[in-house]
Design a protein around this motif. Structure first.
Motif, mmCIF file in Angstrom:
data_model
loop_
_atom_site.group_PDB
_atom_site.id
_atom_site.type_symbol
_atom_site.label_atom_id
_atom_site.label_comp_id
_atom_site.label_asym_id
_atom_site.label_seq_id
_atom_site.Cartn_x
_atom_site.Cartn_y
_atom_site.Cartn_z
ATOM 1 N N UNK A 67 0.806 -1.239 0.000
ATOM 2 C CA UNK A 67 0.000 0.000 0.000
ATOM 3 C C UNK A 67 0.837 1.287 0.000
ATOM 4 N N UNK A 68 2.162 1.190 0.212
ATOM 5 C CA UNK A 68 2.982 2.389 0.309
ATOM 6 C C UNK A 68 3.106 3.046 -1.069
ATOM 7 N N UNK A 69 2.742 4.318 -1.206
ATOM 8 C CA UNK A 69 2.935 5.004 -2.495
ATOM 9 C C UNK A 69 4.392 4.923 -2.909
ATOM 10 N N UNK A 70 4.632 4.679 -4.194
ATOM 11 C CA UNK A 70 5.994 4.396 -4.633
ATOM 12 C C UNK A 70 6.934 5.576 -4.419
ATOM 13 N N UNK A 71 6.433 6.781 -4.572
ATOM 14 C CA UNK A 71 7.296 7.947 -4.384
ATOM 15 C C UNK A 71 7.785 8.034 -2.938
ATOM 16 N N UNK A 72 6.982 7.560 -1.991
ATOM 17 C CA UNK A 72 7.400 7.504 -0.587
ATOM 18 C C UNK A 72 8.325 6.311 -0.370
ATOM 19 N N UNK A 73 8.012 5.202 -1.039
ATOM 20 C CA UNK A 73 8.820 3.987 -0.901
ATOM 21 C C UNK A 73 10.254 4.233 -1.366
ATOM 22 N N UNK A 74 10.425 5.047 -2.416
ATOM 23 C CA UNK A 74 11.770 5.367 -2.908
ATOM 24 C C UNK A 74 12.590 6.019 -1.796
#
Length: 219
Positions: A67-74
Motif C-alpha cells: 500500500x505504500x505510495x511508490x514515491x514515498x517507498x523510494x
C-alpha cells in the motif's frame, strides 16, 4: 516547440534509461516475485506445503509494503540503496526500490493466479501419485501460465510507471525528461513527447503479452 537537435539525443538516452530500469526490474522482480507467489500458494493453510509461519510472514510483508505510495517507498528505501550500491541517486539506485516493490506486487499476483487453479485438477494429480513438487510445478504452474503472462504484463505497465516516478530522485528515463525538460521549463511539448513514447511502449508490451497469453492458452 521541440529543439530536436537537443531533444533527439536526450530522448534516445532517456528511453534507454527507462528500458534499463524496466527490464532489470522485471527480470529480478519477476524471479523473486514468482518464488514469493509460489511459497504463498504452497504454504497456505490446507495446501500442499502448509506452513503457517512462512505464509503469515510473507503475507504480512506484502500487506505492509504494497500500500505504500511508490514515491514515498523510494525515499524509505534510500538508505538501503546507498548501503547496497553506494548511492541513492540515479538509474542504478532507482532499480533497487523498483525491484523490491515489483517483487511484492508480482508475488501477490502469482499467488492469486495459482489459487485460481481448479482444486479438482490438483486432487486428481495427487490421487495419481504425483509428488508435491510435481503437482506444484507440472500441474498448478502449467495451468496458470496464461493468466500469469497477463499478470506479468500488467506489472510491466506498473513498472514503467515506477520508472517515471523515479525521475524525482534523478533516476533518469522518460519521467525525468518530462519533469526536467518539460514541466520545470514550461515546455509542454516535451512532456507530451515523453507521454507518447511511454504510451507506445506500454501498448507494445500489452500486445506482446496478449499474444503470448493466447498461445499459452491454446497450446
Amino acid at each position: 516547440m521541440i529543439d530536436w537537435e537537443t531533444m533527439g539525443p536526450l530522448l534516445s538516452q532517456s528511453l534507454q534509461q527507462t528500458l534499463t530500469m524496466v527490464v532489470i526490474t522485471m527480470l529480478l522482480g519477476g524471479i523473486v516475485g514468482l518464488i514469493i507467489g509460489i511459497l504463498l500458494y504452497a504454504t497456505r493453510p490446507g495446501n500442499i506445503l502448509q506452513n503457517t509461519v512462512v505464509f503469515n510472514v510473507l503475507n504480512f510483508i506484502i500487506n505492509v509494503v504494497r500500500p505504500i505510495p511508490f514515491i514515498i517507498f523510494i525515499s524509505l528505501v534510500g538508505p538501503f540503496s546507498l548501503a547496497l550500491i553506494g548511492t541513492s541517486i540515479g538509474t542504478s539506485a532507482a532499480i533497487v526500490p523498483m525491484t523490491l516493490m515489483a517483487s511484492v506486487v508480482i508475488g501477490r499476483i502469482v499467488e492469486q493466479n495459482l489459487v485460481g487453479v481448479d482444486p479438482g485438477v490438483v486432487e486428481a494429480a495427487r490421487a495419481m501419485g504425483s509428488s508435491r513438487a510435481r503437482v506444484l510445478f507440472d500441474v498448478v504452474l502449467r495451468e496458470s501460465i496464461g493468466p500469469l503472462i497477463l499478470g506479468y504484463t500488467f506489472v510491466f505497465i506498473g513498472v514503467v510507471d515506477m520508472s517515471a516516478v523515479a525521475g524525482y530522485i534523478g533516476g533518469g528515463g522518460l519521467g525525468d525528461m518530462a519533469i526536467t525538460y518539460g514541466y520545470q521549463q514550461f515546455n509542454y511539448a516535451v512532456t507530451i513527447l515523453a507521454v507518447v513514447v511511454i504510451v507506445v511502449l506500454v501498448q507494445l508490451a500489452q500486445l506482446i503479452g496478449n499474444w503470448l497469453a493466447r498461445r499459452a492458452l491454446h497450446r
